[in-house]
Write an enzyme that holds these catalytic residues in place. Structure first.
Site, PDB file in Angstrom:
ATOM      1  N   GLU A   1      74.012 -50.610   5.996  1.00 61.54           N
ATOM      2  CA  GLU A   1      74.771 -49.482   5.516  1.00 61.54           C
ATOM      3  C   GLU A   1      75.896 -49.621   7.039  1.00 61.54           C
ATOM      4  O   GLU A   1      75.171 -49.374   8.279  1.00 61.54           O
ATOM      5  CB  GLU A   1      74.016 -47.813   5.410  1.00 61.54           C
ATOM      6  CG  GLU A   1      73.476 -47.936   4.068  1.00 61.54           C
ATOM      7  CD  GLU A   1      73.761 -46.537   3.980  1.00 61.54           C
ATOM      8  OE1 GLU A   1      73.546 -46.343   2.269  1.00 61.54           O
ATOM      9  OE2 GLU A   1      73.090 -45.898   4.936  1.00 61.54           O
ATOM     10  N   CYS A   2      76.923 -49.706   6.696  1.00 61.00           N
ATOM     11  CA  CYS A   2      78.484 -49.493   7.645  1.00 61.00           C
ATOM     12  C   CYS A   2      77.926 -50.799   9.216  1.00 61.00           C
ATOM     13  O   CYS A   2      78.866 -51.200   9.080  1.00 61.00           O
ATOM     14  CB  CYS A   2      78.070 -47.541   7.817  1.00 61.00           C
ATOM     15  SG  CYS A   2      79.467 -47.625   8.874  1.00 61.00           S
ATOM     16  N   ALA A   3      76.950 -49.645  10.505  1.00 64.22           N
ATOM     17  CA  ALA A   3      76.918 -50.885  11.238  1.00 64.22           C
ATOM     18  C   ALA A   3      76.566 -51.745  10.539  1.00 64.22           C
ATOM     19  O   ALA A   3      76.428 -52.960  11.473  1.00 64.22           O
ATOM     20  CB  ALA A   3      76.058 -49.612  12.154  1.00 64.22           C
TER      21      ALA A   3
END
Length: 461
Positions: free
Chosen positions: A337-339
């Site tokens: 997720e994201c990073a």
């Protein structure tokens, strides 16, 4: 279960000092002998880290948008067990929440007011006193009468300029019948270093974070009536306690699920590890800046954080990057997720990453922020195509060469544009969208089952 009494720390607007007051209260009440349960309204990952330092127990989130309104009280009861008091820090202004043009109610979904109403807890309003004088009475009158379901239990005056200023403000509060529970002087030295997405996470800030928490605690202990705050705490919420073991089926084989941690990957919800463990996973945390994957890894979770601040160090751990790329190609279930999405691309700001996703990423001056109603576009180890999920975006990076892999999600922007986002190569689900595991426990169970299958099919001969 009888609910733990709580106070909700809110404000008329963002930037009023809620985090300083809430963190300091948690620390000061703990120092005074209370067992304090810390909570944050909304999807914020950073403030709970400071709450956790102050409380000596995990900071948790209460977000009806991400987990559903019916889970808020059970999650509160779960997170406040064995405590005698809870401090809930609000988000933005008291009545601010998800913007929905079709909502005609005074309380917005996901707002601090909604959580206070759900818990039946009093609101302590933190007012930034700079620029306020007698007219503060009118502002407080408006907040006290805007919705009859919200009860203001008192006011904390923050950033008071002088003794005379405090006297004038106290008189204004008395005019509308609201007790002043404390008055904090202006203390610029308490500012905690921040960057493009807010405060620097406590894990990254290290000993300086503990020093900041200690300073907040000292300030609150000296200037706020802790006995009055504790006496005002209340909650009429009750019912069943959220139980992670009731949400998932346990895999008896106990597959190893590795979670990326350390300074670069600090975003996560406490319930995630609890659900993974309840589903039978052996959860092991490792630091991608310097560690290898834990032995026997059969599933990999790469949460959000700030990899752009540590890109060179992440790139230097070439053995880990190569190992992840190899295992992904062999079918290792990966939830990023994201990073985590950024870490799986070919490059981040010119630094080599794992290369699992054929895209490149870079820091962007534009903030992307907001809740999303998403639909899964492809099958993955977590979701089946067509499943609907509520998530949250919060980032200042972008993919400059989008992946050719099938996207993870689709949703409609406020302007009506269809957005397709993320990537799902191999058995990877990577996306900018943050989801809350307690709102999607079935997905966590599926992921652990996929890890167990990988462990079985890739066991040494």
């Amino acid at each position: 279960m009888v609910s733990t009494p709580a106070v909700v720390i809110a404000a008329p607007a963002s930037g009023s000092g809620k985090t300083t007051v809430a963190t300091g209260l948690i620390g000061a009440l703990r120092r005074a002998g209370h067992r304090v349960a810390p909570f944050k309204v909304g999807p914020d990952y950073i403030d709970p880290g400071y709450h956790g330092l102050a409380a000596g127990r995990p900071g948790r989130n209460l977000d009806p948008v991400l987990v559903g309104a019916d889970r808020v009280v059970p999650l509160y009861l779960h997170g406040s067990r064995d405590c005698d008091l809870a401090v809930v820090e609000g988000v933005m202004g008291l009545f601010d929440g998800r913007i929905d043009e079709h909502n005609t109610e005074p309380i917005a979904e996901g707002s601090t007011a909604q959580i206070a109403a759900m818990l039946g807890a009093p609101v302590i309003l933190v007012v930034d006193a700079r620029g306020h004088s007698q007219s503060l009475a009118a502002l407080l009158h408006g907040f006290a009468t805007y919705d009859s379901g919200i009860r203001l239990g008192g006011v904390i005056l923050n950033r008071v300029g002088s003794e005379r200023h405090e006297q004038v403000l106290r008189a204004a509060c008395a005019r509308v019948g609201l007790p002043v529970l404390g008055a904090l002087p202006r203390m610029a030295e308490l500012a905690v270093p921040s960057r493009h997405l807010g405060l620097i996470p406590a894990v990254e800030h290290g000993s300086a974070a503990q020093a900041a928490v200690d300073a907040m605690t000292d300030l609150v202990a000296a200037h706020i009536d802790l006995n009055a705050v504790a006496a005002s705490a209340a909650s009429n919420a009750g019912g069943s306690v959220w139980d992670p073991s009731a949400e998932v089926t346990s895999e008896e084989s106990g597959p190893v699920v590795a979670i990326a941690g350390g300074p670069a990957f600090t975003f996560g919800y406490a319930e995630h590890r609890e659900l993974l463990a309840a589903a039978g996973a052996e959860v092991r945390v490792f630091d991608p800046l310097r560690d290898e994957l834990p032995s026997g890894t059969a599933g990999l979770v790469i949460p959000g954080g700030f990899p752009e601040e540590h890109a060179a160090e992440l790139a230097a751990n070439t053995a880990l990057l190569t190992s992840i790329a190899d295992l992904a190609a062999r079918g290792l279930p990966i939830h990023a997720e994201c990073a985590g999405l950024l870490y799986l691309t070919r490059t981040l700001d010119g630094h080599r990453m794992a290369g699992v996703i054929d895209a490149e990423a870079e820091f962007s001056p534009r903030l992307t922020l907001g809740y999303r109603d998403a639909v899964a576009l492809t099958d993955s180890p977590l979701w089946s195509a067509g499943e609907r999920v509520r998530g949250h975006e919060f980032h200042r990076t972008r993919l400059t060469a989008p992946s050719s892999a099938a996207p993870a999600w689709a949703w409609r922007s406020p302007s009506g544009e269809t957005i397709r986002e993320g990537a799902t190569p191999y058995r990877v689900h990577a996306s900018y969208l943050h989801t809350h595991p307690a709102g999607n426990p079935t997905a966590i169970g599926r992921f652990v089952a996929a890890a167990a299958d990988f462990a079985r099919t890739h066991a040494p001969a």
